[in-house]
Enzyme design. Structure first.
Site, PDB file in Angstrom:
ATOM      1  N   GLY A  27      44.770  42.439 111.379  1.00 23.64           N
ATOM      2  CA  GLY A  27      44.149  41.122 111.563  1.00 23.64           C
ATOM      3  C   GLY A  27      42.972  41.220 112.514  1.00 23.64           C
ATOM      4  O   GLY A  27      43.099  41.798 113.603  1.00 23.64           O
ATOM      5  N   PHE A  31      42.066  37.541 119.180  1.00 24.12           N
ATOM      6  CA  PHE A  31      43.067  38.175 120.034  1.00 24.12           C
ATOM      7  C   PHE A  31      43.429  39.571 119.529  1.00 24.12           C
ATOM      8  O   PHE A  31      43.542  40.509 120.322  1.00 24.12           O
ATOM      9  CB  PHE A  31      44.323  37.295 120.138  1.00 24.12           C
ATOM     10  CG  PHE A  31      45.327  37.840 121.114  1.00 24.12           C
ATOM     11  CD1 PHE A  31      44.986  38.012 122.448  1.00 24.12           C
ATOM     12  CD2 PHE A  31      46.597  38.206 120.699  1.00 24.12           C
ATOM     13  CE1 PHE A  31      45.902  38.540 123.360  1.00 24.12           C
ATOM     14  CE2 PHE A  31      47.521  38.722 121.602  1.00 24.12           C
ATOM     15  CZ  PHE A  31      47.158  38.889 122.935  1.00 24.12           C
ATOM     16  N   LYS A 124      51.638  33.661 117.654  1.00 22.46           N
ATOM     17  CA  LYS A 124      52.470  32.578 118.174  1.00 22.46           C
ATOM     18  C   LYS A 124      52.621  31.525 117.088  1.00 22.46           C
ATOM     19  O   LYS A 124      51.646  31.193 116.424  1.00 22.46           O
ATOM     20  CB  LYS A 124      51.789  31.928 119.382  1.00 22.46           C
ATOM     21  CG  LYS A 124      51.670  32.846 120.590  1.00 22.46           C
ATOM     22  CD  LYS A 124      50.798  32.219 121.668  1.00 22.46           C
ATOM     23  CE  LYS A 124      50.605  33.177 122.841  1.00 22.46           C
ATOM     24  NZ  LYS A 124      49.644  32.669 123.834  1.00 22.46           N
ATOM     25  N   LYS A 207      54.827  25.435 123.216  1.00 24.68           N
ATOM     26  CA  LYS A 207      53.862  24.882 124.181  1.00 24.68           C
ATOM     27  C   LYS A 207      52.882  23.897 123.554  1.00 24.68           C
ATOM     28  O   LYS A 207      52.415  22.970 124.213  1.00 24.68           O
ATOM     29  CB  LYS A 207      53.097  26.022 124.840  1.00 24.68           C
ATOM     30  CG  LYS A 207      52.334  26.814 123.778  1.00 24.68           C
ATOM     31  CD  LYS A 207      51.298  27.737 124.308  1.00 24.68           C
ATOM     32  CE  LYS A 207      50.495  28.232 123.097  1.00 24.68           C
ATOM     33  NZ  LYS A 207      49.354  29.046 123.439  1.00 24.68           N
TER      34      LYS A 207
END
Lengths: 357, 357
Positions: A27, A31, A124, A207
């Site tokens: 990917g 990040f 995430k 979150k």
């Protein structure tokens, strides 16, 4: 951020100390690219897999990820490929930085090439239809592999800018924890170890719910007292839910818990915060989504976690109140009331026994 | 904040439900006044003791605390007195909102009037010369009284403005916890109970250290990753230190721990943050203190906690680094390095066993 001189205080790693791990990141988002670049700097033989052939070729010639990190020069040693077999065969660690909706399909594609590689999720989130976490998907698709999840307050742009940051590698396998620390730990990027896969992963996934709540509160101009209460009631909800799924509540004291929550709730530019702000200003979800141009991850997470918490009979008043505001026309101030409701007399779960106040 | 309408959603307490507790607050600062006013609203017979006779008389006529909360109309039922005997005799709860340097002396003055009253500290901090917490002082001066401490992210101005807030009452005595909840818990001010006196008190006392660190980091323009790491490494230090003194680490997940830390570290106007910012900008402690016009509490706390942590052999790298920057001329960037140091491989204490990484 160019005036920062953190790196001035840091000695570069001597070649002899470098590890020779063979690392692949699947990917080419910001990040994944930041982690691949970090691994190169740590002396790893590092490859990044990008589905788009032209984008991979461009990284190999320009050493810039023009789409996701256009302002940053990557290490020359980072090699990009669009050949999945080449990317996965004969490697030590496969980091998977693929969005949650494609995570399962990419794992199914690499399954034929997996022999003894460790697989570590950098993603995430929750798979929409199944309520699966990334570690669940790894266990389902690749039941034999040693695996882990990496999560923390890690904005890619700050990492590549050389600002000090930390993250958590969670795995049941000491070998996986150690290998990931070897691959990524450096003077400016600290990698802590945890054996609480569920707890670390849940921090990163849940979150976003509370970033929506914080944005909604901000629309009312609340002060520090109220924000602090949202943060701690969020931690109480998250840890209650997570413990029901087998996590350790203390994990939420760390980077992947309160650390990531703090960063997310302090970022007024995040989509989740902005959709919350729009809702708090009296807009409908349709209006808010239209203004943003896309759906905020937190909205889906609210729907999923509300349903799951009811199945598990876990008390999550903020999540329920958000659901009622967004989908059932309750006034946004309901969020404030959800904070004030009785129900648990201790402000931290697991300290005093639960009783109705 | 006048457009806030939280109170619109809240029903007032019916007289029959009100308690008839007799409550006194010692000290007429902003937080003591806010708590006294809250107790009146909760139906308590409430008195506030202010040493200065003219100031007490003025509150009784104007119903305004002109020095500390000049913009806020107090409840007409709040009675101020400068007579300590009248304030303390025949009351149920004595809240002590006296600065840490005078706390002991006021307790000694009320000792002759104490029969069966509960004594509850509203003061955060450490007595300078003795490294005593307020609960230590209560136990020393009034060894027989039932006591507790109240602590949380509680800016007085936000409380009197009617913004939702929460706090923690910590006591070994169930009776004290219950009475304080009766006196102060209301629809917009939620009072949670804890039995971890040390943990709750340490949160309020230690947070100022990390506000200095956060201000210092801000001088370098750090982003969310680094701020989150400061927050979580601070929690690790605080809980490590607190556990050594007998506290429960989970307390730091709550309002009096991470809640108060979050509020303090998010307040760029606080003296601790500002002195940190000045130090991070290359100024000396003398210059920074001169600019502020007074000493920041956090500086004293750093000196005290550094000494105590060395006696107890507790690893507190941020506190040590701050000490070295402030008193021994180390460069402010040492704070960043203190975050990155090895020493504990888990990012949360008490989860994985401590080992050198």
């Amino acid at each position: 951020m160019s005036e920062l001189k953190f790196s001035d205080l840091v000695e570069s790693v001597a070649p002899a100390d470098k590890t020779a791990l063979r690392v692949t990141v699947l990917g080419g988002g910001s990040f994944g690219t930041a982690m691949a670049n970090t691994a190169v700097r740590n002396g790893c033989n590092t490859m990044i897999w990008i589905r788009d052939e032209a984008a991979a070729a461009d990284i190999n010639t320009s050493h810039i990820n023009k789409r996701y990190l256009p302002d940053f020069q990557l290490e020359a040693g980072l090699r990009a490929t669009s050949d999945l077999e080449e990317a996965v065969c004969n490697r030590d660690i496969i980091f998977v930085a693929i969005p949650s909706h494609s995570f399962r399909s990419v794992l199914e594609q690499i399954k034929p090439f997996i022999t003894s590689q460790a697989v570590v999720s950098l993603t995430k989130g929750i798979e929409a239809k199944t309520f699966s976490f990334m570690s669940d998907i790894i266990r389902e698709v690749l039941p034999e592999v040693p695996y882990g999840v990496l999560s923390g307050p890690n904005l890619a742009k700050e990492i590549v800018a050389g600002q000090p940051a930390g993250t958590v590698i969670a795995s049941q396998s000491e070998m996986v924890r150690y290998a990931v620390q070897q691959a990524l730990h450096s003077a400016l990027f600290r990698v802590f170890a945890s054996d609480d896969v569920n707890g670390v992963e849940l921090g990163g996934a849940l979150k976003n719910i509370y970033a929506v709540a914080m944005g909604m509160a901000a629309a009312y101009g609340v002060g520090e007292n109220t924000k602090s209460m949202i943060l701690t009631r969020a931690l109480a909800e998250m840890s209650r839910f997570a413990v029901e799924l087998g996590a350790n509540p203390l994990t939420f004291l760390g980077l992947s818990g309160v650390g990531d929550l703090f960063a997310t709730c302090s970022s007024p530019l995040s989509r989740n915060y902005q959709v919350g702000y729009a809702l708090g200003s009296g807009k409908s979800l349709e209006q808010a989504t239209q203004e943003l141009g896309q759906t905020a991850e937190g909205i889906n997470t609210i729907v999923q976690v509300k349903a799951r918490s009811e199945e598990l009979n876990v008390y999550m008043p903020i999540t329920s109140a958000l659901y009622n505001v967004i989908f059932e026309g309750a006034p946004p101030l309901s969020i404030a009331l959800s904070l004030m409701k009785n129900g648990h007399r201790s402000d931290v779960e697991f300290v005093l026994p639960h009783q109705q106040a």
